[in-house]
Design a protein around this motif. Structure first.
Motif, PDB file in Angstrom:
ATOM      1  N   HIS A   1       0.800  -1.225   0.000  1.00 60.55           N
ATOM      2  CA  HIS A   1       0.000   0.000   0.000  1.00 60.55           C
ATOM      3  C   HIS A   1       0.832   1.274   0.000  1.00 60.55           C
ATOM      4  O   HIS A   1       0.286   2.364   0.036  1.00 60.55           O
TER       5      HIS A   1
ATOM      6  N   ASP B   1      -7.799  -1.947  -5.585  1.00 60.23           N
ATOM      7  CA  ASP B   1      -8.025  -2.777  -6.770  1.00 60.23           C
ATOM      8  C   ASP B   1      -6.768  -3.623  -6.994  1.00 60.23           C
ATOM      9  O   ASP B   1      -5.979  -3.378  -7.915  1.00 60.23           O
TER      10      ASP B   1
ATOM     11  N   GLN C   1      -3.598  -3.201  -9.596  1.00 60.94           N
ATOM     12  CA  GLN C   1      -2.457  -2.479  -9.024  1.00 60.94           C
ATOM     13  C   GLN C   1      -1.214  -3.347  -8.872  1.00 60.94           C
ATOM     14  O   GLN C   1      -0.087  -2.835  -8.959  1.00 60.94           O
TER      15      GLN C   1
ATOM     16  N   LEU D   1      -5.117  -2.664  -0.725  1.00 56.19           N
ATOM     17  CA  LEU D   1      -5.239  -2.033  -2.040  1.00 56.19           C
ATOM     18  C   LEU D   1      -6.706  -1.959  -2.439  1.00 56.19           C
ATOM     19  O   LEU D   1      -7.487  -2.867  -2.140  1.00 56.19           O
TER      20      LEU D   1
ATOM     21  N   GLU E   1       1.427  -3.180 -11.628  1.00 57.13           N
ATOM     22  CA  GLU E   1       2.134  -1.894 -11.604  1.00 57.13           C
ATOM     23  C   GLU E   1       3.189  -1.872 -10.501  1.00 57.13           C
ATOM     24  O   GLU E   1       4.306  -1.376 -10.683  1.00 57.13           O
TER      25      GLU E   1
END
Length: 676
Positions: free
Chosen positions: A266, A300, A304, A298, A307
């Motif tokens: 996060h 999503d 995520q 998170l 990434e």
């Protein structure tokens, strides 16, 4: 009592490589037991040591990460005991905590051992403020030094409040218990708040009573689902005020064959995370796993996570860390809730993230099973466990089996040449007496040790020169870069310079030296094996090729983890700016920078040149010593068989030697299979 719907210990999920290794270790243990039955006294002692080596095997997995990355929750999930180590107290775990998990039937029960800092470690903190104090002192950051002294004094007062005025007497001591509970653990490993009028309950509860001076904690328990013992090592967060515990973490990584770096999904990579990556950049890729925890936070995760992984990969590349490091995403929180059977207690946001993550997983990750089993798979913990199992089996486990199998094969082959019964096809007889054989063995060992010493001395001299050249080159290049910066920008713009280049040069020199040391040892052992064959031929009238010992594998070169420890060039912000503003004039700035960097990097260089070189040489000499000692026992055993009229080691009642030959044949087959 287990909660309905909770999971029994799930460590077996993904532990197939460990189970396979356990089978090989079991076969090896049985072969050694048979070998011990027919061994002569001298060989029997060595075989007993091999049995002890197998018994003591406990691969260690070290988890590192910054404070509140979820390491402790992850350790609890991996251990299958969700509430074992305190993960919900504030402050956090403050010491290296080793959790020793033993399978069913293991001798170790449930006990605890807590080791306090030695007096010199504590004195170093109080007198110099730890590593941070040393950095500030070298950088001339007087304001920072004053702040550190205030913190140290506050720490001293807090310790006295908890432990009394003579708390220093506890330093160096060890406290041991036959059992433990949460309260006992918190007393030693969880830093409590300062004891004052507002926090008197801390003293009453005992939380953190000994945490300031506790160096390490060892907790022992049985976990029947495991095929082999393992050690899970939870380390303190490396963003320690005085960096004392950074040094402890460095040593913990060096003592383990596998390291798990726990990052938080996060938040972006912080300077602390970068420090962790600096540490692991000096470790082989197969010995490191990155676990990105807390994906439950998170919004999503399915979108995520890719990434985040891309960002981590780029950072690894920028820090020259191994590109093949495996990255696993998951949530220890989901794991412990699955273990408890308490999925309904998941926070709403976490439950929503779980559903999102599940939809993006391949079908096999969502295959049928109980809800707890499904969540357990989605937590990423079984994937981590499977990866670690494979690394153990292919790393420390394979090395163990290989080492013990080779030694055992040498003893078994030696036994085939001694204690020959009437049915043995090629009995041997002594051509020299035992005293002469002993003298020959001593002369052989002396010759080979001298050969190894000469080779290592040449390597060490060349290695130290290369280290010095790299160090001097870095300091000169950095100073030149500083002067160029001053010419272009003046001293109004703060200049920065990365120490990555120095670390790479030093690591390269160390790697080359380690490989050369292994090769030198291999050449000496091959020469020793030829000499042993010649000695066997002279002593027992056989062909030299009849005595062909299995050589031990080259010893592992420990990673130079300390190269990643924080130095002043890694510390950005007000310290560096303050140091920069302290000097006026290009010449003064350049000279003081030159002196600062030389002093700051000198301990790192000295560690490589002295301690690491000495350790590698000592290890190589130890391997040769163990090998020659083993061969001595085998040759003396053959001689004892000849002196006993070929009856030493013969099984009572086995008049024609058939039972002995059968046992040897079976043992050799098992050992050959294990060594393959």
């Amino acid at each position: 009592m287990q909660t309905p719907g909770a999971l029994a210990y799930p460590g077996g999920i993904g532990a197939a490589p460990l189970a396979s290794l356990a089978q090989r270790v079991g076969d090896l243990r049985a072969a050694l037991s048979q070998l011990a039955e027919i061994a002569d006294e001298t060989s029997g002692i060595k075989i007993a040591r091999l049995q002890e080596t197998l018994r003591a095997f406990e691969p260690a997995i070290t988890l590192i990460g910054q404070v509140k990355s979820g390491k402790t929750t992850l350790v609890n999930a991996m251990a299958g005991v969700p509430d074992l180590l305190p993960a919900d107290v504030n402050p956090w775990t403050s010491v290296v905590t080793s959790l020793h998990l033993s399978p069913e039937g293991a001798e170790l029960g449930r006990g605890a051992r807590f080791q306090f800092f030695e007096a010199d470690e504590w004195d170093r903190l109080l007198s110099k403020g730890g590593r941070i104090g040393e950095l500030a002192s070298r950088a001339g950051a007087h304001e920072e030094l004053d702040r550190i002294r205030d913190q140290v004094e506050a720490m001293r007062r807090k310790s006295r409040d908890r432990l009394g005025r003579k708390f220093e007497l506890l330093l160096g001591q060890t406290h041991e218990y036959e059992g433990y509970d949460r309260e006992l653990i918190e007393r030693y490993i969880c830093l409590g708040d300062a004891v004052d009028a507002k926090a008197g309950s801390v003293l009453a509860s005992g939380q953190g009573r000994f945490a300031d001076i506790t160096r390490s904690a060892d907790l022992y328990l049985r976990q029947d689902g495991l095929p082999l013992p393992i050690c899970l090592r939870d380390t303190p967060g490396v963003n320690d005020t005085f960096m004392m515990r950074e040094q402890i973490t460095v040593r913990a990584i060096r003592d383990s064959r596998i390291c798990v770096v726990v990052l938080s999904a996060h938040q972006a990579l912080t300077s602390v995370d970068m420090a962790l990556i600096r540490l692991i950049s000096n470790v082989r890729a197969r010995e490191v796993v990155i676990f990105v925890n807390r994906i439950d936070e998170l919004s999503d995760p399915s979108a995520q996570v890719p990434e985040i992984e891309q960002s981590i990969r780029q950072t690894l590349k920028d820090q020259h860390a191994p590109a093949e490091i495996e990255i696993i995403f998951g949530s220890a929180l989901w794991g412990v809730h699955a273990l408890r059977g308490a999925l309904s207690e998941l926070p709403a946001d976490s439950a929503q993230a779980l559903l999102n993550w599940a939809k993006g997983r391949p079908p096999e990750a969502r295959r049928s099973g109980t809800p707890a089993e499904t969540v357990w798979r989605l937590s990423g913990v079984p994937d981590l466990f499977a990866t670690l199992s494979y690394r153990i089996a292919e790393g420390a486990g394979r090395d163990l089996v290989d080492k013990v199998s080779r030694s055992a094969l040498n003893f078994a082959n030696g036994l085939t040449k001694s204690a020959s019964g009437p049915g043995d096809p090629r009995p041997v007889s002594a051509r020299i007496d035992r005293s002469a054989l002993e003298d020959e063995i001593v002369a052989l060992a002396t010759r080979q040790f001298r050969s190894l010493d000469v080779a290592l001395e040449e390597l060490v001299e060349s290695y130290r020169k290369r280290i010095d050249r790299a160090h001097e080159s870095f300091v000169e290049r950095a100073t030149e870069s500083l002067l160029s910066h001053l010419e272009r920008n003046g001293d109004g713009v703060v200049w920065e310079y990365s120490p990555t280049g120095l670390r790479m040069l030093l690591r390269s020199a160390y790697t080359v030296f380690g490989t050369a040391t292994q090769q030198a040892l291999q050449r000496v052992m091959e020469a020793a094996a030829r000499d042993l064959g010649d000695l066997y031929a002279r002593a027992f009238g056989a062909a030299p090729e009849d005595f062909a010992p299995h050589l031990p594998a080259a010893p592992r070169v420990p990673p130079p983890v300390f190269l990643g420890q924080t130095i002043v060039l890694d510390v950005k912000g007000r310290w560096w700016s303050s140091w920069w503003r302290r000097w006026r004039g290009y010449k003064a700035l350049a000279q003081n920078f030159h002196d600062l960097i030389r002093a700051e990097t000198a301990p790192m260089v000295a560690e490589l040149k002295e301690a690491q070189a000495e350790e590698l040489c000592r290890t190589a000499t130890g391997v040769l010593d163990e090998f020659l000692d083993e061969q001595r026992a085998i040759l003396i055993g053959i001689m004892e068989g000849c002196e006993a009229g070929n009856t030493a080691g013969v099984i009572p009642g086995d008049d024609d030697g058939a039972t002995r030959r059968r046992m040897l044949k079976n043992t050799l087959a098992t050992l050959t299979r294990c060594a393959a």
